[in-house]
Design an enzyme around this catalytic site. Structure first.
Site, PDB file in Angstrom:
ATOM      1  N   GLY A  17       1.116  -1.431   0.146  1.00  0.00           N
ATOM      2  CA  GLY A  17      -0.274  -0.038  -0.070  1.00  0.00           C
ATOM      3  C   GLY A  17       0.899   1.287   0.228  1.00  0.00           C
ATOM      4  CE  LYS A 139      -5.652 -12.112  -2.638  1.00  0.00           C
ATOM      5  NZ  LYS A 139      -4.234 -12.250  -2.644  1.00  0.00           N
ATOM      6  NE  ARG A 143      -9.668 -12.317  -9.973  1.00  0.00           N
ATOM      7  CZ  ARG A 143      -8.803 -12.528 -11.023  1.00  0.00           C
ATOM      8  NH1 ARG A 143      -9.374 -13.367 -11.954  1.00  0.00           N
ATOM      9  NH2 ARG A 143      -7.616 -12.432 -11.011  1.00  0.00           N
TER      10      ARG A 143
END
Ligand code: NDP
Length: 313
Positions: A17, A139, A143
């Protein structure tokens, strides 16, 4: 050149990040960083956030426990990049990301969302072993939520972070290169792909205003950084002018070691298993529907593995 998108980085004080914040500012985007109310007494985070502000970022106060605050944060920008932890606690990352997806859906103004992926392409890992597979399954759930909500997206598959993988010559549990001996995964010959973390951030930021990457997966596959573990070891040996003693861990031995580990270690080690015994990062061609970052942005001079290793000399 067209107007540059305003970018919100969620998870901006994290490992990847903070690099995304730097790259976004460096590329001239108006950059917003979520300042979570719940960071408490974490002085390092507070100081990092303040340093972002000094560099020109805007801090947006919010919380994953406050839907309205997320919607308000998202409404200020065109692009949202999520870089929250790939925590090995099941359902942690997925829940937070689903909350963010809900906020983006409600805000309705976001032109591009980049979820927190930055690793192995989860859509190619339905066969992965438990419990490592859960990271990929989670994940994929994110999506699906993105696509069901009709949110424009780019998925970034960043392969192996150099710091975690090159530093320790790909050995599990090592982030510094050894000077005497090294353990190879099997024959050490499966190819993998290594990307320096600031380069990952640079490529990611380049995708956000690029129509060629809309609703696509972008693989970061630097051609000069595709190596087997054995080749990485050889590069290091050349740099230190010395051969390391090599031992080999067979696939079966590695899987036996995993059995005795706790959940978090098992997840991480199964990722290593698929990368270094199966070769899951480099054993496929990128299809016509997806893109490769170095081909899209040949102007980026990415860090090569040999130069990366030189910093440990
Ligand atoms: P970090 O562990 O550095 O954490 C990133 C941020 O997640 C933190 O700074 C924090 O944001 C947020 N976060 C953590 N816990 C909480 C919580 N309880 N509630 C809300 N926010 C929280 O993440 P990484 O940079 O290591 O991982 C980012 C992505 O990169 C993941 O998707 C991961 O899977 C992937 N990855 C890929 C690797 C590779 O080799 N390809 C290696 C490692 C990770 P805040 O700034 O708001 O405090």
């Amino acid at each position: 050149m067209g107007l540059k998108s305003k970018v919100l980085i969620v998870g901006g004080t994290g490992y990847i990040g903070k690099r995304l914040v730097k790259a976004s500012l460096g590329h001239g985007h108006e950059t917003y960083v979520l300042q979570r109310r719940d960071i408490g007494l974490d002085i390092e985070k507070v100081q990092m956030l303040l340093s972002f502000k000094k560099q020109g970022a805007r801090l947006v106060i919010g919380s994953f426990d406050d839907h309205r605050s997320l919607v308000d944060a998202v409404k200020q920008v065109d692009v949202v990049i999520c870089a929250i932890s790939g925590s090995h606690i099941r359902s942690h990352q997925i829940l937070l990301q689903l909350k963010l997806v809900e906020a983006i859906k409600e805000a309705g103004n976001v032109k591009r969302f980049i979820p927190s992926e930055f690793g192995t392409d989860p859509s190619r890992m339905a066969h992965a072993m438990e419990p490592g597979r859960e990271t990929f399954d989670d994940k994929m759930i994110v999506r699906k939520a993105i696509e069901d909500a009709g949110i424009p997206f780019t998925y970034i598959s960043a392969n192996c972070y150099a710091g975690y993988f090159v530093g320790g010559l790909c050995q599990c549990g090592h982030i510094l290169p050894p000077r005497d001996s090294v353990v190879l995964f099997g024959d050490g010959n499966q190819k993998s792909i290594f990307v320096e973390e600031d380069d990952i951030a640079t490529y990611t930021i380049k995708t956000i205003d690029d129509p060629r990457t809309l609703n696509k997966t972008v693989y970061i596959r630097p051609p000069a950084n595709i190596f087997s573990q054995r080749e990485i070891v050889e590069i290091w040996e050349k740099l230190i002018g010395k051969q390391l003693v090599k031992t080999s861990l067979s696939e079966k031995e590695f899987l036996d070691i995993i059995k005795d580990k706790g959940y978090a270690d098992q997840v991480g080690m199964i990722h290593f298993y698929h990368i270094f015994y199966e070769g899951c990062l480099a054993n496929f061609e990128i299809g016509d529907d997806d893109e490769e970052a170095c081909a899209l942005y040949p102007d980026v001079e990415y860090i090569k593995v040999e130069d990366y290793l030189k910093q440990y000399l």
